[in-house]
Design a protein around this motif. Sequence first.
Motif, mmCIF file in Angstrom:
data_model
loop_
_atom_site.group_PDB
_atom_site.id
_atom_site.type_symbol
_atom_site.label_atom_id
_atom_site.label_comp_id
_atom_site.label_asym_id
_atom_site.label_seq_id
_atom_site.Cartn_x
_atom_site.Cartn_y
_atom_site.Cartn_z
ATOM 1 N N LEU A 49 -9.179 13.429 11.775
ATOM 2 C CA LEU A 49 -8.834 13.223 10.369
ATOM 3 C C LEU A 49 -7.515 13.920 10.055
ATOM 4 N N LYS A 50 -6.465 13.112 9.861
ATOM 5 C CA LYS A 50 -5.129 13.643 9.599
ATOM 6 C C LYS A 50 -4.393 12.710 8.643
ATOM 7 N N ALA A 51 -3.512 13.276 7.843
ATOM 8 C CA ALA A 51 -2.560 12.496 7.056
ATOM 9 C C ALA A 51 -1.164 12.834 7.556
ATOM 10 N N LEU A 52 -0.350 11.821 7.810
ATOM 11 C CA LEU A 52 0.981 12.073 8.349
ATOM 12 C C LEU A 52 1.984 11.062 7.832
ATOM 13 N N ARG A 53 3.237 11.417 7.970
ATOM 14 C CA ARG A 53 4.315 10.533 7.539
ATOM 15 C C ARG A 53 4.671 9.579 8.675
ATOM 16 N N ARG A 54 4.657 8.292 8.383
ATOM 17 C CA ARG A 54 4.909 7.298 9.423
ATOM 18 C C ARG A 54 6.326 7.434 9.993
ATOM 19 N N PRO A 93 0.823 -1.215 0.000
ATOM 20 C CA PRO A 93 0.000 0.000 0.000
ATOM 21 C C PRO A 93 0.852 1.259 0.000
ATOM 22 N N SER A 94 0.337 2.311 -0.606
ATOM 23 C CA SER A 94 0.972 3.630 -0.520
ATOM 24 C C SER A 94 0.355 4.449 0.604
ATOM 25 N N VAL A 95 -0.842 4.046 1.048
ATOM 26 C CA VAL A 95 -1.540 4.736 2.124
ATOM 27 C C VAL A 95 -2.122 3.701 3.081
ATOM 28 N N SER A 96 -1.902 3.905 4.370
ATOM 29 C CA SER A 96 -2.555 3.105 5.405
ATOM 30 C C SER A 96 -3.566 3.993 6.118
ATOM 31 N N VAL A 97 -4.786 3.496 6.262
ATOM 32 C CA VAL A 97 -5.824 4.211 7.007
ATOM 33 C C VAL A 97 -5.993 3.520 8.351
ATOM 34 N N VAL A 98 -5.873 4.276 9.423
ATOM 35 C CA VAL A 98 -6.002 3.746 10.782
ATOM 36 C C VAL A 98 -7.298 4.251 11.392
ATOM 37 N N ILE A 99 -8.139 3.315 11.829
ATOM 38 C CA ILE A 99 -9.418 3.658 12.461
ATOM 39 C C ILE A 99 -9.422 3.129 13.889
ATOM 40 N N PRO A 100 -9.244 3.990 14.890
ATOM 41 C CA PRO A 100 -9.415 3.549 16.275
ATOM 42 C C PRO A 100 -10.896 3.528 16.622
ATOM 43 N N GLY A 101 -11.326 2.535 17.363
ATOM 44 C CA GLY A 101 -12.739 2.501 17.706
ATOM 45 C C GLY A 101 -13.037 1.573 18.860
ATOM 46 N N ALA A 157 -8.642 4.340 -6.786
ATOM 47 C CA ALA A 157 -7.658 3.427 -7.359
ATOM 48 C C ALA A 157 -6.316 3.444 -6.625
ATOM 49 N N ARG A 158 -6.186 4.187 -5.531
ATOM 50 C CA ARG A 158 -4.933 4.181 -4.776
ATOM 51 C C ARG A 158 -4.692 2.799 -4.175
ATOM 52 N N ALA A 159 -3.426 2.459 -3.994
ATOM 53 C CA ALA A 159 -3.080 1.224 -3.278
ATOM 54 C C ALA A 159 -3.140 1.522 -1.785
ATOM 55 N N PHE A 160 -4.106 0.954 -1.075
ATOM 56 C CA PHE A 160 -4.302 1.303 0.321
ATOM 57 C C PHE A 160 -4.609 0.062 1.153
ATOM 58 N N GLU A 161 -4.486 0.248 2.460
ATOM 59 C CA GLU A 161 -4.956 -0.729 3.423
ATOM 60 C C GLU A 161 -5.724 0.026 4.504
ATOM 61 N N THR A 174 -1.143 2.070 18.089
ATOM 62 C CA THR A 174 -1.096 0.671 17.658
ATOM 63 C C THR A 174 -1.275 0.570 16.145
ATOM 64 N N GLY A 175 -2.226 1.328 15.600
ATOM 65 C CA GLY A 175 -2.444 1.300 14.165
ATOM 66 C C GLY A 175 -1.265 1.842 13.374
ATOM 67 N N LEU A 176 -0.664 2.919 13.857
ATOM 68 C CA LEU A 176 0.505 3.487 13.173
ATOM 69 C C LEU A 176 1.684 2.526 13.186
ATOM 70 N N LEU A 177 1.867 1.820 14.288
ATOM 71 C CA LEU A 177 2.953 0.842 14.358
ATOM 72 C C LEU A 177 2.703 -0.332 13.411
ATOM 73 N N ALA A 178 1.437 -0.693 13.224
ATOM 74 C CA ALA A 178 1.093 -1.817 12.350
ATOM 75 C C ALA A 178 1.075 -1.434 10.878
ATOM 76 N N ALA A 179 1.009 -0.138 10.576
ATOM 77 C CA ALA A 179 0.860 0.324 9.199
ATOM 78 C C ALA A 179 2.054 -0.069 8.340
ATOM 79 N N ARG A 180 1.766 -0.390 7.076
ATOM 80 C CA ARG A 180 2.820 -0.789 6.131
ATOM 81 C C ARG A 180 3.165 0.300 5.130
ATOM 82 N N ALA A 181 2.368 1.366 5.076
ATOM 83 C CA ALA A 181 2.592 2.415 4.081
ATOM 84 C C ALA A 181 3.360 3.591 4.686
ATOM 85 N N PRO A 182 4.044 4.365 3.850
ATOM 86 C CA PRO A 182 4.785 5.534 4.361
ATOM 87 C C PRO A 182 3.878 6.693 4.756
ATOM 88 N N ILE A 183 2.670 6.741 4.210
ATOM 89 C CA ILE A 183 1.695 7.770 4.565
ATOM 90 C C ILE A 183 0.527 7.106 5.287
#
Length: 248
Positions: A163-168, A8-16, A36-40, A83-92
């Motif tokens: 709602l934020k976009a940040l660099r991992r 993925p180029s983007v990881s979306v983290v949803i805490p809930g 069409a972005r590569a995301f998780e 936890t989600g940011l640590l698990a993320a595989r994308a740089p954004i």
Amino acid sequence: MAPDAGPPSVSVVIPGKNESENLPELIEEIRVALGARAFEVIVVDDGSDDGTDRAILALMRERPWLRLVRHAQSCGQSAAVRTGLLAARAPIVVTIDGDGQNDPAFMPALIDALVAGGPMMGIAAGQRLKRTDSGAKRIASRVANKVRGAILQDGTRDSGCGLKALRREMFLLFPYFDGWHRYLPALAIREGYRVTHIDVVDRNRRHGQSKYGILDRGLQGALDLIGVWWLKRRRKRIPSPTEISIDG
């Protein structure tokens, strides 16, 4: 590119926590928004007892880009975001609240603003317009944000927007504490990164009730504010290291 084609180029983290009714709708909206972005998408279930994990597992059968990480017991929103940011595989990484009040339609604008700002643009932070909270919460939030902004000088009008976009890579530099998710712009500036802001429109919660009160957030926030102010004061210079080789 299909969302499941390659890394993925983007990881979306949803805490809930206890958002089993809101999350399926939100996840579908995220799929549409990212196109069409590569995301998780990583759902961090913060110790729910309403069957949130079962609801997400059912969705995962037909969505290879959807992941579930579960806390055995509730640790709070900051811990879930981390936890989600640590698990993320994308740089954004894009963070979004699990209650459905943040609109995923603003995700592309946040991602584009982050990328357009160059490698030292650390965060594109959403700032809510037309808040849907109660009048008392809006007043308390406005006062808290003015005090926080005056002390931290981070240029952020609405630190509570999820709602934020940040660099991992930048996130990995941050010190952690409970309540940390409300101070990400100030922590980014402390590390030498820049912050940009995008206006977003808040929505009404579709299902369930808010899990936050005014007094509990305000009292803890005052202590956190002092801590972040101290962290900023204790950093005088930001290193610009250069590795020197024997070949010059």
